[in-house]
Scaffold this motif. Sequence first.
Motif, PDB file in Angstrom:
ATOM      1  N   ARG A   1      -3.602   4.685  -4.464  1.00  0.00           N
ATOM      2  CA  ARG A   1      -3.141   4.991  -2.932  1.00  0.00           C
ATOM      3  C   ARG A   1      -4.394   6.041  -2.275  1.00  0.00           C
ATOM      4  O   ARG A   1      -4.268   6.196  -1.055  1.00  0.00           O
TER       5      ARG A   1
ATOM      6  N   ALA B   1       3.580  -3.480  -7.192  1.00  0.00           N
ATOM      7  CA  ALA B   1       3.882  -2.059  -6.409  1.00  0.00           C
ATOM      8  C   ALA B   1       3.091  -2.078  -5.395  1.00  0.00           C
ATOM      9  O   ALA B   1       3.580  -1.506  -4.265  1.00  0.00           O
ATOM     10  N   LEU B   2       1.986  -2.227  -5.355  1.00  0.00           N
ATOM     11  CA  LEU B   2       0.873  -1.966  -4.215  1.00  0.00           C
ATOM     12  C   LEU B   2       1.209  -3.047  -3.345  1.00  0.00           C
ATOM     13  O   LEU B   2       1.180  -2.688  -1.849  1.00  0.00           O
TER      14      LEU B   2
ATOM     15  N   ARG C   1       4.033  -4.490  -2.514  1.00  0.00           N
ATOM     16  CA  ARG C   1       5.293  -4.175  -1.745  1.00  0.00           C
ATOM     17  C   ARG C   1       5.130  -2.989  -0.816  1.00  0.00           C
ATOM     18  O   ARG C   1       5.614  -2.983   0.229  1.00  0.00           O
ATOM     19  N   GLU C   2       4.188  -2.110  -0.896  1.00  0.00           N
ATOM     20  CA  GLU C   2       3.878  -1.187  -0.151  1.00  0.00           C
ATOM     21  C   GLU C   2       2.574  -1.387   0.923  1.00  0.00           C
ATOM     22  O   GLU C   2       2.410  -0.540   1.698  1.00  0.00           O
TER      23      GLU C   2
END
Length: 233
Positions: free
Chosen positions: A79, A104-105, A107-108
């Motif tokens: 991030r 996760a990344l 999805r972000e």
Amino acid sequence: MDEHQGTDMQIWLDTIDFSLIRHARQLGLLAGVTTNPSILAAAKQPVESVLDALLDLQPGKLAVQVTCDDSASQLRQARRLAAKSDRIVIKIPAIGDGFQTMAALEREGIPTLATAIFESRQIVMAGLLGVHYAAPYLNRIEQAGRDAALLLQESQQILQRQGKRTLIMGAAVKSLEQFMQCARAGIGAVTLPADTYRQLFASTPDVDAALARFDSAWQANPFTARSALFLTE
């Protein structure tokens, strides 16, 4: 099927050799630059300044690898890197917690590159998670006695059949034959170290001999040798 599938193979450079990056950029070949912890450590400069220079030098993407194993730490590093530029792609080893981190990344909305790939199942998993790029280490796969060309073909066919967006990025490409394996397999991208990139433009004895014959014939005729159309000044 993803819009990227079936397009030209992207050329990335796996180096921080600024002169080569400029060369590829000027040719219009360069899609981006990849780095890894070893490359950045060899620069012997602050990492931040090296990354800034690579972003300034070319308009494409810049792949930067996390340096920790657990997902929570990988996410924190990723991030921070992504906040630096929307052109940064986060490289995550395709093992253990790395898959959770990539999921996760993505999805972000932070693009990821699955790295340290030696088996097709790692590429298939990256495809299922919607990872942007998956980078098998071709030379190291061959050194381990496995068939890198077969891995590329098999993995590309699986991704295409399943309509996944993940682009296979051939990495650790140490020879022109490995480069051609990538081209034959129709994969989406390849990242080249400096020496392999230079080989793409190298001459051969056959080419040198053919050009020498042309020059000899041209210089032997005064009408061609003295033509105003072909003056070099």
